[in-house]
Write a protein that holds these residues in place. Sequence first.
Motif, PDB file in Angstrom:
ATOM      1  N   MET A  94     118.268  84.476 -55.332  1.00 51.35           N
ATOM      2  CA  MET A  94     117.832  84.256 -56.708  1.00 51.35           C
ATOM      3  C   MET A  94     118.768  83.335 -57.488  1.00 51.35           C
ATOM      4  O   MET A  94     118.546  83.070 -58.661  1.00 51.35           O
ATOM      5  CB  MET A  94     117.715  85.603 -57.432  1.00 51.35           C
ATOM      6  CG  MET A  94     116.762  86.571 -56.765  1.00 51.35           C
ATOM      7  SD  MET A  94     115.069  86.006 -56.816  1.00 51.35           S
ATOM      8  CE  MET A  94     114.707  86.294 -58.543  1.00 51.35           C
ATOM      9  N   GLY A  95     119.844  82.877 -56.867  1.00 46.59           N
ATOM     10  CA  GLY A  95     120.772  81.988 -57.567  1.00 46.59           C
ATOM     11  C   GLY A  95     121.503  82.661 -58.715  1.00 46.59           C
ATOM     12  O   GLY A  95     121.890  82.017 -59.683  1.00 46.59           O
ATOM     13  N   ASN A 140     113.036  70.845 -54.357  1.00 47.19           N
ATOM     14  CA  ASN A 140     113.906  72.023 -54.321  1.00 47.19           C
ATOM     15  C   ASN A 140     114.342  72.518 -55.694  1.00 47.19           C
ATOM     16  O   ASN A 140     115.055  73.499 -55.806  1.00 47.19           O
ATOM     17  CB  ASN A 140     115.150  71.754 -53.465  1.00 47.19           C
ATOM     18  CG  ASN A 140     114.830  71.677 -51.982  1.00 47.19           C
ATOM     19  OD1 ASN A 140     115.498  71.025 -51.216  1.00 47.19           O
ATOM     20  ND2 ASN A 140     113.760  72.337 -51.562  1.00 47.19           N
ATOM     21  N   SER A 141     113.912  71.807 -56.755  1.00 38.58           N
ATOM     22  CA  SER A 141     114.333  72.222 -58.104  1.00 38.58           C
ATOM     23  C   SER A 141     113.349  73.248 -58.666  1.00 38.58           C
ATOM     24  O   SER A 141     112.763  73.996 -57.910  1.00 38.58           O
ATOM     25  CB  SER A 141     114.435  70.991 -58.987  1.00 38.58           C
ATOM     26  OG  SER A 141     113.333  70.140 -58.739  1.00 38.58           O
ATOM     27  N   ASN A 142     113.181  73.278 -59.978  1.00 35.37           N
ATOM     28  CA  ASN A 142     112.250  74.248 -60.552  1.00 35.37           C
ATOM     29  C   ASN A 142     111.296  73.539 -61.513  1.00 35.37           C
ATOM     30  O   ASN A 142     111.328  72.326 -61.647  1.00 35.37           O
ATOM     31  CB  ASN A 142     113.029  75.346 -61.280  1.00 35.37           C
ATOM     32  CG  ASN A 142     113.946  74.761 -62.332  1.00 35.37           C
ATOM     33  OD1 ASN A 142     113.524  73.964 -63.169  1.00 35.37           O
ATOM     34  ND2 ASN A 142     115.223  75.118 -62.272  1.00 35.37           N
ATOM     35  N   GLU A 143     110.454  74.327 -62.183  1.00 33.88           N
ATOM     36  CA  GLU A 143     109.401  73.716 -62.995  1.00 33.88           C
ATOM     37  C   GLU A 143     109.919  73.132 -64.300  1.00 33.88           C
ATOM     38  O   GLU A 143     109.162  72.525 -65.061  1.00 33.88           O
ATOM     39  CB  GLU A 143     108.286  74.739 -63.240  1.00 33.88           C
ATOM     40  CG  GLU A 143     107.629  75.150 -61.922  1.00 33.88           C
ATOM     41  CD  GLU A 143     106.354  75.951 -62.087  1.00 33.88           C
ATOM     42  OE1 GLU A 143     106.001  76.284 -63.224  1.00 33.88           O
ATOM     43  OE2 GLU A 143     105.715  76.235 -61.056  1.00 33.88           O
ATOM     44  N   ASP A 183     107.903  67.293 -63.339  1.00 32.32           N
ATOM     45  CA  ASP A 183     107.125  66.413 -64.210  1.00 32.32           C
ATOM     46  C   ASP A 183     106.506  65.282 -63.399  1.00 32.32           C
ATOM     47  O   ASP A 183     105.334  64.960 -63.543  1.00 32.32           O
ATOM     48  CB  ASP A 183     108.014  65.827 -65.314  1.00 32.32           C
ATOM     49  CG  ASP A 183     108.555  66.908 -66.238  1.00 32.32           C
ATOM     50  OD1 ASP A 183     107.916  67.973 -66.313  1.00 32.32           O
ATOM     51  OD2 ASP A 183     109.608  66.686 -66.861  1.00 32.32           O
ATOM     52  N   GLY A 184     107.327  64.701 -62.530  1.00 34.48           N
ATOM     53  CA  GLY A 184     106.845  63.596 -61.705  1.00 34.48           C
ATOM     54  C   GLY A 184     105.708  64.040 -60.788  1.00 34.48           C
ATOM     55  O   GLY A 184     104.685  63.363 -60.663  1.00 34.48           O
ATOM     56  N   LEU A 185     105.887  65.213 -60.169  1.00 40.45           N
ATOM     57  CA  LEU A 185     104.873  65.701 -59.233  1.00 40.45           C
ATOM     58  C   LEU A 185     103.549  66.006 -59.928  1.00 40.45           C
ATOM     59  O   LEU A 185     102.477  65.759 -59.368  1.00 40.45           O
ATOM     60  CB  LEU A 185     105.389  66.952 -58.511  1.00 40.45           C
ATOM     61  CG  LEU A 185     106.285  66.679 -57.303  1.00 40.45           C
ATOM     62  CD1 LEU A 185     106.828  67.980 -56.747  1.00 40.45           C
ATOM     63  CD2 LEU A 185     105.517  65.923 -56.221  1.00 40.45           C
ATOM     64  N   VAL A 186     103.635  66.542 -61.142  1.00 41.58           N
ATOM     65  CA  VAL A 186     102.410  66.851 -61.877  1.00 41.58           C
ATOM     66  C   VAL A 186     101.639  65.564 -62.154  1.00 41.58           C
ATOM     67  O   VAL A 186     100.416  65.491 -61.968  1.00 41.58           O
ATOM     68  CB  VAL A 186     102.754  67.585 -63.194  1.00 41.58           C
ATOM     69  CG1 VAL A 186     101.532  67.663 -64.090  1.00 41.58           C
ATOM     70  CG2 VAL A 186     103.286  68.970 -62.887  1.00 41.58           C
ATOM     71  N   VAL A 187     102.367  64.517 -62.567  1.00 43.32           N
ATOM     72  CA  VAL A 187     101.730  63.227 -62.833  1.00 43.32           C
ATOM     73  C   VAL A 187     101.124  62.677 -61.534  1.00 43.32           C
ATOM     74  O   VAL A 187      99.989  62.196 -61.513  1.00 43.32           O
ATOM     75  CB  VAL A 187     102.760  62.247 -63.434  1.00 43.32           C
ATOM     76  CG1 VAL A 187     102.204  60.827 -63.468  1.00 43.32           C
ATOM     77  CG2 VAL A 187     103.166  62.703 -64.817  1.00 43.32           C
ATOM     78  N   ILE A 222     107.222  74.304 -55.288  1.00 43.45           N
ATOM     79  CA  ILE A 222     108.414  74.042 -56.090  1.00 43.45           C
ATOM     80  C   ILE A 222     109.474  75.079 -55.742  1.00 43.45           C
ATOM     81  O   ILE A 222     109.180  76.276 -55.665  1.00 43.45           O
ATOM     82  CB  ILE A 222     108.089  74.118 -57.592  1.00 43.45           C
ATOM     83  CG1 ILE A 222     106.909  73.196 -57.913  1.00 43.45           C
ATOM     84  CG2 ILE A 222     109.301  73.742 -58.431  1.00 43.45           C
ATOM     85  CD1 ILE A 222     107.119  71.764 -57.542  1.00 43.45           C
ATOM     86  N   GLY A 223     110.712  74.621 -55.554  1.00 39.98           N
ATOM     87  CA  GLY A 223     111.791  75.528 -55.189  1.00 39.98           C
ATOM     88  C   GLY A 223     112.045  75.436 -53.684  1.00 39.98           C
ATOM     89  O   GLY A 223     111.691  74.463 -53.034  1.00 39.98           O
TER      90      GLY A 223
END
Lengths: 206, 431, 330
Positions: free
Chosen positions: B163-164, C10-13, C19-23, C42-43
């Motif tokens: 969970m970081g 690997n990041s989060n929303e 943002d890039g992926l949604v576009v 995501i993640g």
Amino acid sequence: MPALLQAARLWGAANAGLLWAGRWLAVGCLGLMVVIILVQVVARYVLNNALPWPDEAARFFMLWMTGLMAPTALRRGGFVAIDMLVLMLPRVVASVLMLGLLAVSGMVLVVAAQLGWAEVTGFGGSFKTASLMTFFTIDFADGVPFVRVDWGWQPMPRSHMMASLMVGVWLMLTVTGELMLRQIITMMGHGDALTDIPENATVGAE
Amino acid sequence: MLIWFLPLFLVFLMIGLPVFFGLLAAPGLLLWLNGQERDIALLYRNVYNGMDSFPLMAIPFFMLAGEMMNRGGITMRLVEFSQACVGHFRAGLAQVNILSSMLFAGLSGSAVADTSALGSMLIPAMKKEGYTVKFAAAVTAASSVIGPIIPPSGIMIIYAYVMGESVAALFLAGIVPGVLVGIGLMTVTNIIARRLDDFPALRRRATWPEKGQASLKAFFPLLTPVIILGGILGGVFTPTEASAVAVAYALFVSLFLLRSMGLRDVPDVLMKAAITSAVVLLLVGAAMAFKTVVSLSHAPETLAAFILSLSDNPLVLLLLINLLLFIVGMFLDAGPAIIILGPILGPIFVDLGVDPVHFAIIMSVNLTVGLATPPMGLVLFVASSVSGERVETIARAILPFLAVEIFVIGLITYIPAISLFVPTYFGFIMP
Amino acid sequence: QTITLRATANSNENDEDYDGLVVFKNYVEAASNGAIEVELFIGTQLCGNGAECLAGVADGTIDIYISTSGGASGIFPYVQVLDLPYLMADDRVAEAVLDNDSALVNWMQDRVLEDSQGSIRLMTIGNTGGWRNFANTQRRVAEPADMDGLKIRTVVADLPQELVRALGASPTPIPWPELFTSFQTGVVEGSKNGITDIMGMKFPDAGLQYVTLDGHAYMGALWFMNNQRFAEMDMGLRRVVVDGFYALQQATFASPKRKSIAAYQEFVAGGGDLYVPTPDQKAAFAGAAGPVFEWFEKNVDGGSEVLAAMREAVATAEADIARAYEDDLN
Ligand code: NA
Ligand code: NA
């Protein structure tokens, strides 16, 4: 039957020897992990000069410790399982079930053994580790048994870390094979003639 | 199709397939049936990468430190110290068992280690003094769950990893809940001993010189948690490094201060810790792989939507989640359960305003208690093999203790301060 | 038949990557008239680090993945050119340098395809988190001398460590999840991150109160795609995908600019010290960082070539921008 028993004896001896070597290497790995982390604490806190390599080096040894030790745990029945059903069923049914369970484990391991080789020799294995240097590298790409060894200091490829799980899976596969053979012999009513595998105290996760 | 991974996994588990293989066989089989053979490579890759983590290294180290304490006779000193403190209470040896577990918890991160170390010492002793074996085994198993609640804790290291979260914050947050579980168990023991009269007679109170001597002997072992937490809080080392320092300290105390262990014992201690750690790490890797297929099936989104559709009141949802976790804990080890469910459940509650550390403690404590519930209670198995009593018999005898542990879970759930006070005091959580 | 593209970050929303992926998803699904579907993960649901995820892109278990330069440097070491300090002056230059037809991006696209034996395509380079700045818990850093002796957290990689060392500080590898605690307890005293990451991880609560806007590196986001998947599509769909990545890139260029406003406000409101170095001070930083370039050319495979491509792209960009000024200002 004598042939089967002989096979079980030879296979068991081979596994026992392999795992013995694996265990001692794993013990060395765990010891080195402790030393490496302590070196880092001293370097950073006392000498104010953090080292770049302990993080990756300690992980390298942790992965190898796992790969080399897990087969011993498997052979000694240290993998966590619910054995209620096996204990409840009549003996014959139970031993058929146990053979089936070993077969499922074996199938998982057969697939994993192939994937492991593909991973180590594949794209993911060709990544370079960020901070580890090694005085020789093993080039798996040529395929067993023509593994090429390159001498000389260079950054360690990730395949050398990834090989830990592959080796672990291979060893677990030969252990599972031995256990299946033993189960078959037991089912045929000759379990008494088998040499015992030394029992381990219950291995607990948490 | 993929959504069948969970039922199939449970079937594999119930018929006796080892958890490690079940976690891989169920999703692997479904991927294959679904024509997604290529994705099986994702499974393998996640087993490896799930283990390849620096913070996880604290697990083998704390295992090793605990193993050294056992070998070095440190556990015995803790028991003697507990005896001097609470040995004269009603059901004295049972109380000693519980207090020893609380002290042992400060050195070890594993309930299983607690059960086997204290159980092999105290169950025979209790039997000799006239306790029933099932009661002795039940007390041992019930109190050993304190091991991973009071820091250090393998379960919390795994939670922090997936969970970081900050390991240090979770460690600090576990102190008060762990003590509460201990006090709860001691109270129940006292009540049981009052109501039934077949309990052994009271023992005499330890004299002050005896108390002093026991304290002196337990001094260096009891310094371990102080060094671990003090070193982390003082900025000397990170939590992962603290675990290696704990090993060094345990080795130093056993070899040189107490001289209770020789250099020739070291390889065997390393061997034991390495075997246990290898099993745990493989299990962590397999659970990470399982989680990948859970994601591919979009089960997390479905489950999250379902949970939020039940109620939008966090208090109600927390009750439901506790029920879910308790049931999961009956079948699954705490580590895999956290890896699979944590990333699904955690964000839901954080969005509802529950502090992440608070939720971590609810989940960790609940699943830790699950280690002592049948049918898949690890510490029940260990208590059974240590005592020779059947698992089902211990499972019945443990019920009153489980009841108080469930009560404490309720307290922890609805009084956030129990978990958050200590980490907030040390500045790990902004008030 | 629908083509499903599996994309992961690997990041989060809350991240620019999302943002890039949604576009991207929106554009590609609409422009392909439903012929392409984009599935987002995501993640760390599918994979957890650069090596693992890129192995997935190479064998097609993952179609699209965004990697930082650090994550890809184990196999494409030259991507670290983006981490070389003080090469690009500002967003306008960086965005021109990272244009898909710049000397730099063309060079990298060729090399990535070649070094992955034709399995991975570099689709575009966007941004993830603005610019890297030095931040610390101890004091205002106005010039290189102020860095002296500070324990600065870096990832386990040579280049950032060389940079920190060149500036007189002490590079300290700490895993990201342990960083908050390490600031708080003093195990480390600083880091090099973008402001949105600093605020997202609540580092000021752990004492990280001094940020120097030296902008030493542009946080490039490398978007990779499985080449076979791309090649299987007809020209029309390929064009849709390429345009989708253009839209994605523009979104990730814009997103940190918007997001950093609130992050900076929050940082200052919490008592944080935000320092903008003078041009002289910035030149001093750049001068002190000199040894990093020598190290890069000598030690990184393809280092001098990529650096030459980078310098060419920067020169072209600066010339274009100068011409635009000429036109716009008069
Ligand atoms: Na503990
Ligand atoms: Na106990």
